[in-house]
Design a protein around this motif. Sequence first.
Motif, PDB file in Angstrom:
ATOM      1  N   UNK A 152      21.181  -2.065 -26.170  1.00 44.34           N
ATOM      2  CA  UNK A 152      21.912  -2.751 -25.106  1.00 44.34           C
ATOM      3  C   UNK A 152      23.227  -3.321 -25.636  1.00 44.34           C
ATOM      4  N   UNK A 153      23.179  -3.861 -26.824  1.00 42.65           N
ATOM      5  CA  UNK A 153      24.416  -4.344 -27.454  1.00 42.65           C
ATOM      6  C   UNK A 153      25.355  -3.179 -27.704  1.00 42.65           C
ATOM      7  N   UNK A 154      24.792  -2.042 -28.147  1.00 43.52           N
ATOM      8  CA  UNK A 154      25.599  -0.845 -28.361  1.00 43.52           C
ATOM      9  C   UNK A 154      26.211  -0.371 -27.041  1.00 43.52           C
ATOM     10  N   UNK A 155      25.434  -0.453 -25.969  1.00 42.98           N
ATOM     11  CA  UNK A 155      25.928  -0.025 -24.664  1.00 42.98           C
ATOM     12  C   UNK A 155      27.158  -0.842 -24.265  1.00 42.98           C
ATOM     13  N   UNK A 156      27.112  -2.125 -24.521  1.00 45.43           N
ATOM     14  CA  UNK A 156      28.265  -2.990 -24.197  1.00 45.43           C
ATOM     15  C   UNK A 156      29.501  -2.545 -24.974  1.00 45.43           C
ATOM     16  N   UNK A 161      26.919   9.047 -34.412  1.00 45.47           N
ATOM     17  CA  UNK A 161      25.510   8.804 -34.761  1.00 45.47           C
ATOM     18  C   UNK A 161      24.736   8.256 -33.565  1.00 45.47           C
ATOM     19  N   UNK A 162      25.361   7.334 -32.840  1.00 50.18           N
ATOM     20  CA  UNK A 162      24.695   6.784 -31.655  1.00 50.18           C
ATOM     21  C   UNK A 162      24.492   7.863 -30.603  1.00 50.18           C
ATOM     22  N   UNK A 163      25.503   8.712 -30.416  1.00 54.43           N
ATOM     23  CA  UNK A 163      25.380   9.814 -29.449  1.00 54.43           C
ATOM     24  C   UNK A 163      24.204  10.724 -29.800  1.00 54.43           C
ATOM     25  N   UNK A 164      24.041  10.997 -31.084  1.00 54.00           N
ATOM     26  CA  UNK A 164      23.035  11.964 -31.516  1.00 54.00           C
ATOM     27  C   UNK A 164      21.635  11.368 -31.615  1.00 54.00           C
ATOM     28  N   UNK A 165      21.517  10.060 -31.632  1.00 50.78           N
ATOM     29  CA  UNK A 165      20.191   9.462 -31.863  1.00 50.78           C
ATOM     30  C   UNK A 165      19.635   8.702 -30.666  1.00 50.78           C
ATOM     31  N   UNK A 166      20.461   8.351 -29.716  1.00 49.19           N
ATOM     32  CA  UNK A 166      19.985   7.525 -28.601  1.00 49.19           C
ATOM     33  C   UNK A 166      19.225   8.338 -27.562  1.00 49.19           C
ATOM     34  N   UNK A 167      18.276   7.676 -26.940  1.00 51.61           N
ATOM     35  CA  UNK A 167      17.553   8.280 -25.819  1.00 51.61           C
ATOM     36  C   UNK A 167      18.087   7.786 -24.481  1.00 51.61           C
ATOM     37  N   UNK A 168      19.088   6.937 -24.561  1.00 50.61           N
ATOM     38  CA  UNK A 168      19.672   6.352 -23.341  1.00 50.61           C
ATOM     39  C   UNK A 168      20.746   7.305 -22.812  1.00 50.61           C
ATOM     40  N   UNK A 169      20.509   7.886 -21.644  1.00 46.01           N
ATOM     41  CA  UNK A 169      21.440   8.883 -21.099  1.00 46.01           C
ATOM     42  C   UNK A 169      22.832   8.295 -20.846  1.00 46.01           C
TER      43      UNK A 169
END
Length: 883
Positions: free
Chosen positions: A819-823, A853-861
């Motif tokens: 969620x912090x990353x999303x912000x 790295x976040x793009x490749x590892x996150x499950x959040x669409x």
Amino acid sequence: MEPISISQPSSLQELTVAAICGNLAQTICEEMGSQLKLRHDITLPLNIATRILNFLIKSLNLDPMQEQDKSDVLLKFFKLFTDASRCTLNKIALYKAPISDDIVEVMIDLAKSHSLTEIDLSSSSDTKADYRANSAPYNHSLFLMRFLIDVCGKTLKSLILTNTSFINSIQQISSLSGKKAKVLGQDQYLASDATIEDMPFVFSVNNSPKLENLDVSSPFTGWFIGIDPEAPPLLRSLSAGGYSEKRLNSSIKEILRNIAFGEPDYPVPAEMPATIAYPKSERKMYKYRFFSRLGSNKDCFEKFVKYCKVREYIEEDDILEEKREQSVVPGNFILHHLNILSMKETLVRLSLFGTYLSLKDLEGTVFQLKNLVHLDLGWPKHQGRDMTTRFRPGGITVWQILDTFPRLRSLDVSGTPWAQVLYEEAEIEDDGRVLKMDREREPLEFLGLWGTKTAKLKNIHLLADRISGEGSLEQLVLCLELYLHSSKVISNVMSNISEFLEETMSYERPEYLLGLIVQIIKRNRYNSTMLFECVACVYYLLQICAKSLDRFKKRSVIEALVMIIENNISTGYVQSQLLRNSMILFSAFQLPQDVMFDFDHIISLGLRIFQEMRDTSEIGMVAGSLCNALVCTVEMDVKSIVRKHNFLEIMINTIKQRLQEKNADEVLETAWSALWNLTDETPKNSEDVIGSGGLDLFIQCYKEFPQSNELHRNMTGMIGNISEVGYLRHHLAKKEYVEIYCALAIVPGSGIEVGYNASGILSNLLVDKSDILKDFDRDVLRGKIRESVLSWDVDVARNINYRTFAPLLAVLECRGEPEAHLWVIWALQNLCDRDGKYVNMIIKEGGVSRVTEIRDTTDDDVLKALASKIVVKCDEKAAVSSI
């Protein structure tokens, strides 16, 4: 009147002089106690030395009414150049200088040391010239001209005394010497043995053999100045404007009567008045070497009485006074004194602007000067014809003047019936009035038509190449050049220019006009009416050319604005509006970069106005906004500089006052905005805010003003800055604070900014490696962030600026807080869509790998999609850069 030349600091030599004068101790000088001295290995050539001295004098912004310290600095500058073996001068230009005995002394020293060719004492005065307690209310400024001619008259080519006033000296000599003073026992209080016989001075070819230009324009200087008609100086230019009275005032007439006929006996009064000056023993006369030059003035005195026809004029004036015959029109006394006809063979330029002239004066004197090339007969006041004819006789036409002077190339008949008649006689056509030429003529180089409608005639250009008037902006700008010394005209001209600029918002020479207006501001620093017009014009001109100004021109404008602000700090309505308008103009510059040369002074003025006038909401808000803008940078160390000015304390006290008054106005918003800027990337200031109770004020303001969206934005912006400082986060993790962050993260209808700032605070708390959130349900905080971010439009334009992404990328380094990353990722995507510089910033600061790295590892669409767009933009930018 011929247009003056306005120099601009553009040449390499001028830039060098400016640099030297700004760093005297590091360049050409060394300090010897309280004095300055040229370095032993420095020798200044003529051109450089003259420019440096006059630049230093100009930089002081002198004023006769100023405090003593500037006079002392002026003396230091003068003494720096008295050694002619180390430097060479040919010109001294003072403007509004306080002429004390010390100034008289050092100017004589300079005149003795150097072969001066030009001396300019424009608008200088002996009034309040010396503030020191041991100085009598009297000095010898009246004799300065006489001393200078005695010392350097053989080399002097130009003497300019425009608006120079020696009225204090004149009054003191006339009241403290002679029979009356002896009866009253006051003659002992004179600083010297000077009497009214020492006052007159007569120019001749003998004492001024090279003098070509004499300017005595003012209602003071010409009273005791004359021209020797039997041996006149070889003047080519004479200016005697401003003598507008048909008759002398009573006090001056009494002095001239005593000069002409001798002082009458004065009876002993029944009761002796109190003494009015210090004893001469306290004056310490011995320290002034110029007293040795106060020798007999008898020869000059007798010439003045004889050649200037003083007796004849006094007798003529007495007849007018006794008979009060309106049909008897007197001649102007200044023409009696100056014996202009004696110089008719050499005189090519004559200015009588604003000087009363009778028909006898014109026909018997002025029209006999057949060699004139430049003639100024203008009248300064913008008045109707009936009023003007009191000072300019009718029955004369411009055609008659042109026919009288075959060599004439420049003529000013502004404000006269002679110019207005051209408009009245013009032929009327369908599209306007057309000048009715009496015959074909070669155009003049210049024609002055200010204050008349004639300049608006369609074909007026047939009379002159350049015309001053109201017909166009170019004509008005020419008026500024011409009448720079005449406040009566300039104020009206500025009003007209302001209207033109407001209507057109364009001008071909904006920087030039801006330079003229800066000069006008500095010359009229206490004239509020004129300054209003000047500030309005500066506003329009900055819209046109602010980005193209070099740093010297910017500095000149800023110095003028600071002068206005400093001289008009008041609670009065007029001054308040002038303050407001002047401070608003700073928004046209790059702050604080453009004001760093005077940053301490400007921030102190801004804070003073904000503190004193914050209850005047508009002025307080503008002053606060200026202070805010001055600390809105991290590239320069201004955030620590302002600590010594109590910046933080003033803003905190303002917030407390508004809370007490329950007033959520723009001043309160500005104070919080200032704290937001003050804490940006400055941990020490963030500490100080906490130590000053800033967090408690945050809670109080939130509770007191729950609906103030702009206020909430500024407060959460400041808290967001503090949250970026790891060792301060524990102060923010109290239950009552966190509840507010959560509440502000989602406020329907509040826009993005409050929620963005609040979510940022929560994100920084979540990624903290300590246990500051041990008492909180982290999933609740994460849910608030996610709900807030998903409610925003990623394509929205925002009023936000990042210098670095370091605080945002630091959040990405912490794993396990999507969620912090999303912000952060939402913020980066939003910024990259707006401006390519932010794509470069991500690449430069190493953010691409972490976003990838976040793009490749996150499950959040949502997070994956935003991160993917950022990576694509960075890859495209990198590919273009590699070509």
